[in-house]
Design a protein around this motif. Sequence first.
Motif, PDB file in Angstrom:
ATOM      1  N   ARG A 164       0.558  -0.857  -0.075  1.00  0.00           N
ATOM      2  CA  ARG A 164      -0.173   0.015  -0.059  1.00  0.00           C
ATOM      3  C   ARG A 164       0.451   1.213   0.102  1.00  0.00           C
ATOM      4  O   ARG A 164       0.713   2.171  -0.732  1.00  0.00           O
ATOM      5  CB  ARG A 164      -1.338  -0.248   1.236  1.00  0.00           C
ATOM      6  N   GLU A 165       2.058   1.500   0.546  1.00  0.00           N
ATOM      7  CA  GLU A 165       2.910   2.295   1.209  1.00  0.00           C
ATOM      8  C   GLU A 165       3.277   2.793  -0.778  1.00  0.00           C
ATOM      9  O   GLU A 165       3.739   3.668  -0.807  1.00  0.00           O
ATOM     10  CB  GLU A 165       4.099   2.989   2.467  1.00  0.00           C
ATOM     11  N   VAL A 166       3.989   1.539  -0.720  1.00  0.00           N
ATOM     12  CA  VAL A 166       5.074   1.712  -2.053  1.00  0.00           C
ATOM     13  C   VAL A 166       4.015   2.632  -3.358  1.00  0.00           C
ATOM     14  O   VAL A 166       4.203   3.246  -3.859  1.00  0.00           O
ATOM     15  CB  VAL A 166       6.293   0.810  -2.502  1.00  0.00           C
ATOM     16  N   LEU A 167       3.161   1.671  -2.958  1.00  0.00           N
ATOM     17  CA  LEU A 167       1.796   2.200  -4.659  1.00  0.00           C
ATOM     18  C   LEU A 167       1.461   3.387  -4.724  1.00  0.00           C
ATOM     19  O   LEU A 167       1.024   4.085  -5.303  1.00  0.00           O
ATOM     20  CB  LEU A 167       1.030   0.724  -4.978  1.00  0.00           C
ATOM     21  N   GLY A 168       1.175   3.466  -3.241  1.00  0.00           N
ATOM     22  CA  GLY A 168       0.024   4.414  -2.952  1.00  0.00           C
ATOM     23  C   GLY A 168       0.499   5.336  -2.372  1.00  0.00           C
ATOM     24  O   GLY A 168       0.157   6.538  -3.128  1.00  0.00           O
ATOM     25  N   ALA A 169       1.589   6.184  -2.174  1.00  0.00           N
ATOM     26  CA  ALA A 169       1.346   7.213  -2.085  1.00  0.00           C
ATOM     27  C   ALA A 169       3.625   7.116  -2.386  1.00  0.00           C
ATOM     28  O   ALA A 169       4.410   8.345  -2.532  1.00  0.00           O
ATOM     29  CB  ALA A 169       2.349   6.969  -0.456  1.00  0.00           C
ATOM     30  N   GLY A 170       4.042   6.299  -3.381  1.00  0.00           N
ATOM     31  CA  GLY A 170       5.785   5.911  -3.592  1.00  0.00           C
ATOM     32  C   GLY A 170       6.897   5.975  -2.852  1.00  0.00           C
ATOM     33  O   GLY A 170       7.822   5.829  -2.833  1.00  0.00           O
ATOM     34  N   THR A 171       6.363   5.891  -1.365  1.00  0.00           N
ATOM     35  CA  THR A 171       7.193   5.547  -0.840  1.00  0.00           C
ATOM     36  C   THR A 171       7.667   4.090   0.276  1.00  0.00           C
ATOM     37  O   THR A 171       6.486   3.986   0.057  1.00  0.00           O
ATOM     38  CB  THR A 171       7.561   6.714   0.636  1.00  0.00           C
ATOM     39  N   PHE A 172       8.359   4.402   0.554  1.00  0.00           N
ATOM     40  CA  PHE A 172       8.854   2.724   1.799  1.00  0.00           C
ATOM     41  C   PHE A 172       9.689   3.373   2.725  1.00  0.00           C
ATOM     42  O   PHE A 172      10.694   4.347   3.208  1.00  0.00           O
ATOM     43  CB  PHE A 172       9.844   2.033   1.124  1.00  0.00           C
ATOM     44  N   LEU A 173       8.782   3.277   4.245  1.00  0.00           N
ATOM     45  CA  LEU A 173       9.276   3.889   5.715  1.00  0.00           C
ATOM     46  C   LEU A 173       9.967   4.920   5.317  1.00  0.00           C
ATOM     47  O   LEU A 173      11.251   5.031   5.787  1.00  0.00           O
ATOM     48  CB  LEU A 173      11.089   2.877   6.020  1.00  0.00           C
TER      49      LEU A 173
END
Lengths: 194, 197
Positions: free
Chosen positions: B148-157
Amino acid sequence: MGDIIKLGLFLMLVAAVAGLGVGYVNIMAAPLIEKQILEEKIRSFKEVYPEGDNVKNETAKYLGVPDPILKEVNISYRSGIPVGVIYLAQTKGYSGAITILAGFDLVSGKIIAVKVLIQTETPGLGAKAKEPAFQNRYKEKDSVTELEVSKTPPTRENQIQAITASTITSKAVTKGVNAAREHFVATFGAAKQK
Amino acid sequence: MSLMQEFTKGIVKENPLFRLVLGTCPALAVTTSVENGLGMGAAFTGVLLASNIVISLMRSIIPASVRIPAYVVIIASFVTMTDQLMHAFTPSLYKALGIFIPLIVVNCIILGRAEAFASRNSILPSIMDALGMGLGFTIALGLVSTFREVLGAGTFLGIQILPESVPAILMILPPGGFITLGCLLALLNKLQKKYAW
């Protein structure tokens, strides 16, 4: 019948032991928690108005009738002389209340800084309101003209660029700042001129 | 079953989220970022461990007919204590996890483990069960929140890994949670059939 009483007593015993445990932890933790909350507030005050050395809550003096948006008026003093005003305002965001602090300078009449204290906006969208990148857009704005939210990079001094895809959140924060700004100009506007 | 098996069963074979499909409410709510997902997993593991230990120790004295209310009181007390202690002693951790702590009271996995495991087993297996289930749930939350974070916000941690224009906001909104969980469950069902766990 005897069973019901026995079971009831057992549950009462469990609840009493649990209650004692929670109570003990509470007695131990409550003063520390209170200290944390107070320290957090003082830190936030310093962030929106770094100049003062003493902040006093003077809501009763400056906010006669309860205001729908403004909740607190704090005056920042330096060596006993009032130098700034810090407002605590609450507005409705996209998914709940947003609480902000806004600091104003009494000499220049400018907004020093705005900080979002509490928010429950959508993570990754409206929640970006608590990031410096958004909060810095309010820095050094003039208190006399009403602030507007724009969806494109601002072309006028009184425009605040909205967070992408979070116009409601951006407008809610701006509404809080505007309420503080109006009260500031109406109440302390005269102090500026002397 | 050996102690080691009690530990490992919660990670894959009886993973609380992917295999038992328990605790889906917090799993959908908090997995908008990896940090939140792992934080919830850690807080959850702590409470599950405490409640499994106490319920296992008390298993012979709790009358069967009132066991559920007794478990609820025990679990809720631990959650309240955890909440207060974290707020008082680890304020920075509390700032990150604070909103998830009260949610743990209604996490059905904890009541589920109390009923299905801790009330029937001695303390050591119960501890292993809690650690395994906790780790399994944390891994599951980590996996869902990574997608969800990678696909939705383009970030990881919180670190930008995709260009600003790529992310699909839908993924961090509630529908994205359902879509991710559904796809992962389908994938795991497929794998399970293939390798016959």
